[in-house]
Design an enzyme around this catalytic site. Structure first.
Site, mmCIF file in Angstrom:
data_model
loop_
_atom_site.group_PDB
_atom_site.id
_atom_site.type_symbol
_atom_site.label_atom_id
_atom_site.label_comp_id
_atom_site.label_asym_id
_atom_site.label_seq_id
_atom_site.Cartn_x
_atom_site.Cartn_y
_atom_site.Cartn_z
ATOM 1 N N ARG A 77 27.331 -36.173 21.450
ATOM 2 C CA ARG A 77 26.552 -36.163 20.208
ATOM 3 C C ARG A 77 25.088 -36.342 20.581
ATOM 4 O O ARG A 77 24.687 -37.405 21.028
ATOM 5 C CB ARG A 77 27.032 -37.309 19.312
ATOM 6 C CG ARG A 77 26.335 -37.403 17.968
ATOM 7 C CD ARG A 77 26.813 -38.623 17.197
ATOM 8 N NE ARG A 77 26.175 -38.726 15.909
ATOM 9 C CZ ARG A 77 24.967 -39.230 15.707
ATOM 10 N NH1 ARG A 77 24.270 -39.675 16.723
ATOM 11 N NH2 ARG A 77 24.455 -39.271 14.498
ATOM 12 N N LYS A 108 19.115 -43.279 22.946
ATOM 13 C CA LYS A 108 19.359 -44.679 22.568
ATOM 14 C C LYS A 108 18.552 -45.667 23.403
ATOM 15 O O LYS A 108 18.065 -45.356 24.477
ATOM 16 C CB LYS A 108 20.863 -44.960 22.606
ATOM 17 C CG LYS A 108 21.512 -44.329 21.359
ATOM 18 C CD LYS A 108 22.941 -44.694 21.148
ATOM 19 C CE LYS A 108 23.403 -44.041 19.830
ATOM 20 N NZ LYS A 108 24.850 -44.028 19.702
HETATM 21 N N1 HH2 Z 1 25.391 -42.929 16.986
HETATM 22 C C1 HH2 Z 1 24.610 -42.933 15.885
HETATM 23 C C2 HH2 Z 1 25.118 -42.499 14.664
HETATM 24 N N2 HH2 Z 1 26.383 -42.049 14.553
HETATM 25 N N3 HH2 Z 1 28.460 -41.531 15.547
HETATM 26 C C3 HH2 Z 1 29.250 -41.508 16.623
HETATM 27 N N4 HH2 Z 1 30.502 -41.054 16.537
HETATM 28 N N5 HH2 Z 1 28.814 -41.942 17.842
HETATM 29 C C4 HH2 Z 1 27.550 -42.429 18.022
HETATM 30 O O1 HH2 Z 1 27.210 -42.837 19.167
HETATM 31 C C5 HH2 Z 1 26.674 -42.470 16.893
HETATM 32 C C6 HH2 Z 1 27.181 -42.007 15.638
HETATM 33 C C7 HH2 Z 1 23.188 -43.388 15.999
HETATM 34 O O2 HH2 Z 1 22.297 -42.332 16.259
HETATM 35 P P1 HH2 Z 1 21.380 -41.611 15.155
HETATM 36 O O3 HH2 Z 1 22.225 -40.948 14.101
HETATM 37 O O4 HH2 Z 1 20.416 -40.715 15.813
HETATM 38 O O5 HH2 Z 1 20.527 -42.776 14.535
HETATM 39 P P2 HH2 Z 1 20.578 -43.500 13.131
HETATM 40 O O6 HH2 Z 1 21.885 -44.207 13.051
HETATM 41 O O7 HH2 Z 1 19.385 -44.410 13.163
HETATM 42 O O8 HH2 Z 1 20.482 -42.441 12.060
#
Ligand code: HH2
Length: 257
Positions: free
Chosen positions: A238, A204
């Site tokens: 995660r 992040k």
């Molecule tokens: N962060 C993201 C997405 N989903 N769910 C939970 N429970 N906690 C988190 O911190 C979280 C989440 C963001 O990360 P990522 O899926 O890699 O990115 P994007 O939302 O751009 O797909």
């Protein structure tokens, strides 16, 4: 928890696994690398991300969930839409990861209750479109804690068993660098909610704010944050980079005893 993003625009791996077979192959690799749960998502929640039509999100995620469940994986569906959650549970997912904590589609609560599956409730201030504009709290940890307690009550009122609820402070969701740092530092206070904690610090932007790194080059920062979260009581981390994280956790666990 290994991240499987079936999206064209996720902030660190958008477009890499948009094809279902590529996403399934990636998930299988993460399992081999040591993931216990695979979190499948079809809509980016990065700041300013475009909304995805529900049919498109189902079309992206359902075949991937089905394919991964077929390999014996425990799968969570990262969505705040009822139809996407329902399709994923039909395909064998056993956890719904709702970053809106039942504020997007409140019926997800009743769905989880009826199916007897797990539910992750995450804190977010604002919406992905606006959340980084001007995040503000009286006391970030107290405010996040009160929010999670309230959303847990909402889920329980919808019939979800408390034992099936996991809580997540939502690192990067409507938070400044200092808010993220304080949440990670004071994570033990969230243990007082009595439920397992999920922490998603992986790649992040707060890491880049500390050291200037780009999203694809934040494994060290991810490990530092996640190991400290583990030491502070996190139960689920995660992450995108599972093999490195699994080794870090095994060693940290051995040291902490
Ligand atoms: N962060 C993201 C997405 N989903 N769910 C939970 N429970 N906690 C988190 O911190 C979280 C989440 C963001 O990360 P990522 O899926 O890699 O990115 P994007 O939302 O751009 O797909």
């Amino acid at each position: 928890m290994g991240v499987v993003n079936v999206t064209p625009d996720s902030f660190s791996d958008g477009g890499l696994y948009l094809d279902a077979n590529a996403a399934i192959g990636h998930g299988v690799k993460l399992l081999r690398d040591g993931a216990a749960i695979l979190d499948v998502g079809g809509e980016s929640t990065r700041p300013g991300a475009a909304a995805v039509d529900v049919d498109e999100e189902v079309a992206r995620t359902r075949p991937v969930v089905e394919g991964l469940v077929g390999t014996g994986a425990e799968v969570s569906i990262d969505t705040s839409k009822l139809a996407v959650a329902e399709a994923a549970l039909d395909a064998g997912a056993s956890i719904v990861n709702d970053v809106t904590a039942l504020r997007g589609d409140p019926e997800i609560g009743a769905l989880c209750a009826e199916r007897g599956v797990g539910l992750i409730l995450m804190h977010m201030q604002g919406t992905p479109r606006t959340m980084q504009a001007n995040p503000a709290y009286d006391d970030v940890v107290d405010d996040v804690k009160a929010f999670l307690a309230e959303r847990m009550e909402v889920a329980v009122s919808a019939g979800v068993e408390e034992e099936r609820i996991w809580l997540d402070p939502g690192i990067g969701f409507g938070k400044t660098l200092e808010h993220n740092m304080e949440l990670l530092r004071r994570l033990p206070e969230l243990r007082e909610l009595g439920r397992p904690l999920v922490v998603g610090a992986s790649r992040k932007s707060f890491i880049g704010k500390v050291d200037g790194s780009e999203a694809g080059d934040r494994i060290g920062g991810t490990i530092a944050s996640s190991v400290l979260a583990f030491a502070g009581g996190a139960d689920v981390l995660r992450v995108h980079d599972v093999i490195e994280m699994a080794q870090a956790l095994e060693v940290a666990g051995a040291i902490l005893g």
